[in-house]
Motif scaffolding. Structure first.
Motif, PDB file in Angstrom:
ATOM      1  N   GLY A   1       0.798  -1.219   0.000  1.00 54.93           N
ATOM      2  CA  GLY A   1       0.000   0.000   0.000  1.00 54.93           C
ATOM      3  C   GLY A   1       0.827   1.264   0.000  1.00 54.93           C
ATOM      4  N   THR A   2       1.932   1.239   0.737  1.00 56.18           N
ATOM      5  CA  THR A   2       2.807   2.413   0.782  1.00 56.18           C
ATOM      6  C   THR A   2       3.386   2.705  -0.591  1.00 56.18           C
ATOM      7  OG1 THR A   2       3.365   1.945   3.094  1.00 56.18           O
ATOM      8  CG2 THR A   2       4.863   3.373   1.872  1.00 56.18           C
ATOM      9  N   ALA A   3       3.803   1.660  -1.292  1.00 55.71           N
ATOM     10  CA  ALA A   3       4.372   1.841  -2.633  1.00 55.71           C
ATOM     11  C   ALA A   3       3.324   2.378  -3.603  1.00 55.71           C
ATOM     12  CB  ALA A   3       4.930   0.516  -3.139  1.00 55.71           C
ATOM     13  N   LEU A   4       2.103   1.865  -3.524  1.00 61.74           N
ATOM     14  CA  LEU A   4       1.059   2.337  -4.432  1.00 61.74           C
ATOM     15  C   LEU A   4       0.722   3.799  -4.175  1.00 61.74           C
ATOM     16  CD1 LEU A   4      -1.036   1.819  -6.621  1.00 61.74           C
ATOM     17  CD2 LEU A   4      -2.626   1.075  -4.834  1.00 61.74           C
ATOM     18  N   ALA A   5       0.597   4.177  -2.903  1.00 68.15           N
ATOM     19  CA  ALA A   5       0.294   5.580  -2.585  1.00 68.15           C
ATOM     20  C   ALA A   5       1.394   6.500  -3.099  1.00 68.15           C
ATOM     21  CB  ALA A   5       0.124   5.737  -1.077  1.00 68.15           C
ATOM     22  N   ARG A   6       2.648   6.069  -2.945  1.00 68.63           N
ATOM     23  CA  ARG A   6       3.770   6.876  -3.416  1.00 68.63           C
ATOM     24  C   ARG A   6       3.726   7.018  -4.943  1.00 68.63           C
ATOM     25  NH1 ARG A   6       7.426   3.999  -1.294  1.00 68.63           N
ATOM     26  NH2 ARG A   6       8.039   2.788  -3.128  1.00 68.63           N
ATOM     27  N   ALA A   7       3.464   5.911  -5.633  1.00 67.93           N
ATOM     28  CA  ALA A   7       3.434   5.956  -7.100  1.00 67.93           C
ATOM     29  C   ALA A   7       2.255   6.755  -7.623  1.00 67.93           C
ATOM     30  CB  ALA A   7       3.388   4.533  -7.648  1.00 67.93           C
ATOM     31  N   ALA A   8       1.149   6.749  -6.879  1.00 69.62           N
ATOM     32  CA  ALA A   8      -0.042   7.481  -7.317  1.00 69.62           C
ATOM     33  C   ALA A   8      -0.030   8.929  -6.863  1.00 69.62           C
ATOM     34  CB  ALA A   8      -1.290   6.792  -6.785  1.00 69.62           C
ATOM     35  N   ALA A   9       0.977   9.308  -6.051  1.00 71.04           N
ATOM     36  CA  ALA A   9       1.119  10.672  -5.535  1.00 71.04           C
ATOM     37  C   ALA A   9      -0.093  11.084  -4.708  1.00 71.04           C
ATOM     38  CB  ALA A   9       1.349  11.663  -6.676  1.00 71.04           C
ATOM     39  N   VAL A  10      -0.559  10.176  -3.834  1.00 69.88           N
ATOM     40  CA  VAL A  10      -1.654  10.478  -2.909  1.00 69.88           C
ATOM     41  C   VAL A  10      -1.209  10.050  -1.512  1.00 69.88           C
ATOM     42  CG1 VAL A  10      -3.463  10.276  -4.654  1.00 69.88           C
ATOM     43  CG2 VAL A  10      -2.752   8.246  -3.362  1.00 69.88           C
ATOM     44  N   PRO A  11      -1.888  10.563  -0.464  1.00 65.99           N
ATOM     45  CA  PRO A  11      -1.425  10.274   0.902  1.00 65.99           C
ATOM     46  C   PRO A  11      -1.580   8.832   1.352  1.00 65.99           C
ATOM     47  CG  PRO A  11      -2.768  12.280   0.838  1.00 65.99           C
ATOM     48  CD  PRO A  11      -2.924  11.619  -0.494  1.00 65.99           C
ATOM     49  N   THR A  12      -2.640   8.145   0.932  1.00 70.18           N
ATOM     50  CA  THR A  12      -2.905   6.811   1.466  1.00 70.18           C
ATOM     51  C   THR A  12      -3.181   5.798   0.363  1.00 70.18           C
ATOM     52  OG1 THR A  12      -5.308   7.099   1.660  1.00 70.18           O
ATOM     53  CG2 THR A  12      -3.946   7.873   3.500  1.00 70.18           C
ATOM     54  N   ALA A  13      -3.027   4.526   0.720  1.00 66.47           N
ATOM     55  CA  ALA A  13      -3.321   3.452  -0.225  1.00 66.47           C
ATOM     56  C   ALA A  13      -4.800   3.431  -0.593  1.00 66.47           C
ATOM     57  CB  ALA A  13      -2.917   2.107   0.379  1.00 66.47           C
ATOM     58  N   GLY A  14      -5.659   3.738   0.383  1.00 68.31           N
ATOM     59  CA  GLY A  14      -7.090   3.769   0.104  1.00 68.31           C
ATOM     60  C   GLY A  14      -7.433   4.779  -0.971  1.00 68.31           C
ATOM     61  N   GLU A  15      -6.816   5.952  -0.899  1.00 73.07           N
ATOM     62  CA  GLU A  15      -7.054   6.970  -1.920  1.00 73.07           C
ATOM     63  C   GLU A  15      -6.497   6.528  -3.265  1.00 73.07           C
ATOM     64  OE1 GLU A  15      -6.465  11.217  -0.515  1.00 73.07           O
ATOM     65  OE2 GLU A  15      -5.636  10.117   1.201  1.00 73.07           O
ATOM     66  N   ALA A  16      -5.362   5.858  -3.246  1.00 73.33           N
ATOM     67  CA  ALA A  16      -4.769   5.381  -4.501  1.00 73.33           C
ATOM     68  C   ALA A  16      -5.665   4.346  -5.169  1.00 73.33           C
ATOM     69  CB  ALA A  16      -3.396   4.786  -4.223  1.00 73.33           C
ATOM     70  N   LEU A  17      -6.345   3.533  -4.367  1.00 75.28           N
ATOM     71  CA  LEU A  17      -7.244   2.524  -4.930  1.00 75.28           C
ATOM     72  C   LEU A  17      -8.506   3.144  -5.510  1.00 75.28           C
ATOM     73  CD1 LEU A  17      -6.916  -0.166  -2.126  1.00 75.28           C
ATOM     74  CD2 LEU A  17      -6.181  -0.438  -4.499  1.00 75.28           C
ATOM     75  N   GLN A  18      -8.918   4.287  -4.973  1.00 75.18           N
ATOM     76  CA  GLN A  18     -10.169   4.920  -5.403  1.00 75.18           C
ATOM     77  C   GLN A  18      -9.972   6.007  -6.454  1.00 75.18           C
ATOM     78  OE1 GLN A  18     -13.190   3.907  -4.459  1.00 75.18           O
ATOM     79  NE2 GLN A  18     -12.264   2.312  -3.179  1.00 75.18           N
ATOM     80  N   SER A  19      -8.775   6.568  -6.543  1.00 77.70           N
ATOM     81  CA  SER A  19      -8.541   7.702  -7.427  1.00 77.70           C
ATOM     82  C   SER A  19      -8.759   7.347  -8.901  1.00 77.70           C
ATOM     83  CB  SER A  19      -7.111   8.222  -7.239  1.00 77.70           C
ATOM     84  OG  SER A  19      -6.836   9.266  -8.146  1.00 77.70           O
ATOM     85  N   THR A  20      -9.296   8.301  -9.640  1.00 79.61           N
ATOM     86  CA  THR A  20      -9.542   8.094 -11.079  1.00 79.61           C
ATOM     87  C   THR A  20      -8.558   8.862 -11.949  1.00 79.61           C
ATOM     88  OG1 THR A  20     -11.155   9.906 -11.084  1.00 79.61           O
ATOM     89  CG2 THR A  20     -12.003   7.684 -10.688  1.00 79.61           C
ATOM     90  N   THR A  21      -7.517   9.434 -11.341  1.00 81.19           N
ATOM     91  CA  THR A  21      -6.545  10.169 -12.142  1.00 81.19           C
ATOM     92  C   THR A  21      -5.736   9.202 -12.998  1.00 81.19           C
ATOM     93  OG1 THR A  21      -4.785  10.042 -10.507  1.00 81.19           O
ATOM     94  CG2 THR A  21      -6.347  11.875 -10.289  1.00 81.19           C
ATOM     95  N   PRO A  22      -5.252   9.650 -14.157  1.00 81.93           N
ATOM     96  CA  PRO A  22      -4.427   8.769 -15.001  1.00 81.93           C
ATOM     97  C   PRO A  22      -3.220   8.210 -14.260  1.00 81.93           C
ATOM     98  CG  PRO A  22      -5.105  10.710 -16.234  1.00 81.93           C
ATOM     99  CD  PRO A  22      -5.521  10.950 -14.814  1.00 81.93           C
ATOM    100  N   ARG A  23      -2.608   9.043 -13.411  1.00 80.82           N
ATOM    101  CA  ARG A  23      -1.434   8.565 -12.678  1.00 80.82           C
ATOM    102  C   ARG A  23      -1.801   7.434 -11.718  1.00 80.82           C
ATOM    103  NH1 ARG A  23       3.443  12.046  -9.867  1.00 80.82           N
ATOM    104  NH2 ARG A  23       4.445  10.282  -8.819  1.00 80.82           N
ATOM    105  N   ALA A  24      -2.900   7.572 -11.010  1.00 82.26           N
ATOM    106  CA  ALA A  24      -3.329   6.532 -10.070  1.00 82.26           C
ATOM    107  C   ALA A  24      -3.681   5.250 -10.811  1.00 82.26           C
ATOM    108  CB  ALA A  24      -4.517   7.021  -9.256  1.00 82.26           C
ATOM    109  N   ARG A  25      -4.329   5.381 -11.961  1.00 82.90           N
ATOM    110  CA  ARG A  25      -4.669   4.182 -12.737  1.00 82.90           C
ATOM    111  C   ARG A  25      -3.416   3.448 -13.198  1.00 82.90           C
ATOM    112  NH1 ARG A  25      -9.126   7.416 -16.188  1.00 82.90           N
ATOM    113  NH2 ARG A  25     -10.974   7.011 -14.883  1.00 82.90           N
ATOM    114  N   ARG A  26      -2.452   4.222 -13.682  1.00 82.73           N
ATOM    115  CA  ARG A  26      -1.186   3.588 -14.115  1.00 82.73           C
ATOM    116  C   ARG A  26      -0.496   2.921 -12.936  1.00 82.73           C
ATOM    117  NH1 ARG A  26      -0.637   8.481 -16.981  1.00 82.73           N
ATOM    118  NH2 ARG A  26       0.839   9.243 -15.411  1.00 82.73           N
ATOM    119  N   ALA A  27      -0.514   3.590 -11.782  1.00 86.87           N
ATOM    120  CA  ALA A  27       0.138   3.043 -10.593  1.00 86.87           C
ATOM    121  C   ALA A  27      -0.524   1.730 -10.159  1.00 86.87           C
ATOM    122  CB  ALA A  27       0.088   4.057  -9.453  1.00 86.87           C
TER     123      ALA A  27
END
Length: 428
Positions: A310-336
């Motif tokens: 989760g920490t790696a995904l949040a870092r790659a998606a440039a968001v504070p938490t893994a939960g946000e990275a899983l929910q985000s619809t930004t292109p960066r989060a999707r790629r991450a």
């Protein structure tokens, strides 16, 4: 421990399967240690004697929940007289009672009384250490675990003596909450993330706390001198719980991966036996997936958890938490998400090739990542492993809400379930 809307209606076949699985596992997955100094509990020594009918009945009740007497008799393959003797023994010990409520056995025949845990049956405490919190819950025979109490942890709490004191304080709080309930504490399990020696809680390495060679069990024992203490890896307990009650049930060879956000743990159940290797088997998070990749605190490079927790995904998606990275619809989060799922799939392909599991179970954050990218993970596993492709293995999410706590409760109960007569809970 299993929740039931109507405990009297028990399927005999499922009860038999639950009892068989419990008996296979309990004999093999028990921490072998002496009781703490000044403890009134008997040592948890190796016990190779045949299990008594009373012990088998108590284990069945714990893992299946309340049963009709006829269903329990059939599941255990006992004569009626033997069942009567077992019930009388457990009743005398204050562990089990038979109610006046009745139910028809398997929907036919004469009504059969219900066998339920006695109100005086002991409880246990489960303490699960996580990278950023401590979870503590109590468990009783045949009932769901109580809602856990969460104690946040910060970096200043990771000093071993301080963390031992925090754990002991929270365990004592859980025990005090049972005052006036006429129960005693039969045992305590502490689950630790990292490579530990289960016999005495010696932590060889815990990267999330920055520990190397920490005698954590030795620190805990004098703080809780009157209770039998058990220690185990968090991933082992998760695998045991999912095998007994969840998504790994019925598997011949189940690979279970865990992740609460930081770090990835693993365990392997082989024909009901926990595979431990030299004591620290299936450290899945430190499987190398890129020899020129990111440096890992373990001293290697390109470890799986550097890209797929989760920490790696949040870092790659440039968001504070893994939960946000899983929910985000930004292109960066999707790629991450796609990249993390792809790397996790590649790691699982390697594990599948070596271990040949017939089931792969993902829990916590990893189950959420599977839900977010349901096509990427299976595709990468099959692309990277002939074994997985031939078997048609599809990763599945875990089924238990709190598998670590559930496994820790079962572990604390193991001596009592193995021999109700031998184990005398403290406080008697």
């Amino acid at each position: 421990m299993t929740e039931r809307s109507d405990p009297g209606q028990v399927d005999t076949v499922r009860a038999a399967a639950a009892e068989e699985g419990a008996s296979q596992v309990e004999a093999l997955h028990v921490t072998r240690r002496k009781a703490p100094p000044h403890s009134t509990a008997l040592p948890d020594a190796h016990d190779t004697a045949p299990r008594t009918a009373a012990a088998r009945l108590l284990a069945l009740l714990h893992h299946s929940g309340p049963l009709s007497r006829s269903s329990a008799t059939s599941a255990l393959g006992l004569a009626r007289s033997a069942m009567g003797t077992a019930l009388a023994e457990l009743d005398e010990l204050g562990l089990v009672r038979t109610t006046a409520d009745t139910t028809a056995a398997s929907g036919r025949g004469r009504p059969s009384p219900l066998v339920i845990p006695a109100p005086t049956a002991p409880f246990v405490v489960a303490a699960v250490l996580r990278p950023n919190c401590l979870k503590v819950a109590t468990g009783t025979i045949g009932a769901p675990i109580a809602p856990p109490r969460h104690q946040p942890l910060s970096a200043r709490d990771f000093e071993p003596e301080r963390l031992a004191a925090i754990v002991a304080e929270q365990i004592e709080h859980a025990i005090r909450r049972q005052d006036g309930v006429a129960r005693v504490c039969a045992g305590i399990t502490v689950a630790i993330p990292g490579a530990i020696r289960e016999s005495d809680g010696f932590v060889r390495s815990s990267l999330c706390y920055g520990w190397t060679d920490v005698p954590f069990g030795q620190l805990m024992t004098p703080l809780l001198p009157n209770f039998p203490l058990h220690f185990d890896r968090d991933s082992n307990l998760t695998a045991m719980a999912e095998y007994r009650r969840g998504a790994a049930a019925g598997a011949s060879n189940a690979l279970v991966l865990t992740c609460d956000g930081k770090g990835i743990g693993g365990a392997l159940m082989n024909a009901g036996t926990l595979f431990t290797g030299g004591g620290h088997a299936v450290e899945a998070g430190h499987l190398m997936v890129d020899s020129r990749g990111e440096a890992c605190p373990c001293g290697s490079r390109g470890c799986l958890e550097r890209y797929a927790d989760g920490t790696a995904l949040a870092r790659a998606a440039a968001v504070p938490t893994a939960g946000e990275a899983l929910q985000s619809t930004t292109p960066r989060a999707r790629r991450a998400r796609r990249r993390a799922a792809g790397i996790l799939g590649s790691g699982l392909a390697g594990l599948a090739t070596v271990l040949d599991p017939d089931r792969i179970v993902l829990t916590g954050f990893l189950a959420d990542l599977l839900a977010a990218e349901p096509n990427v993970l299976p595709r990468e596993i099959h692309r990277g492993s002939l074994i997985a492709r031939t078997r048609g293995i599809q990763p599945v999410p875990g089924e238990l809400a709190e598998p670590m706590l559930t496994g820790a409760v079962d572990h604390a109960f193991a001596p009592l379930l193995r021999d109700p007569q031998r184990v005398r809970p403290t406080g008697r």
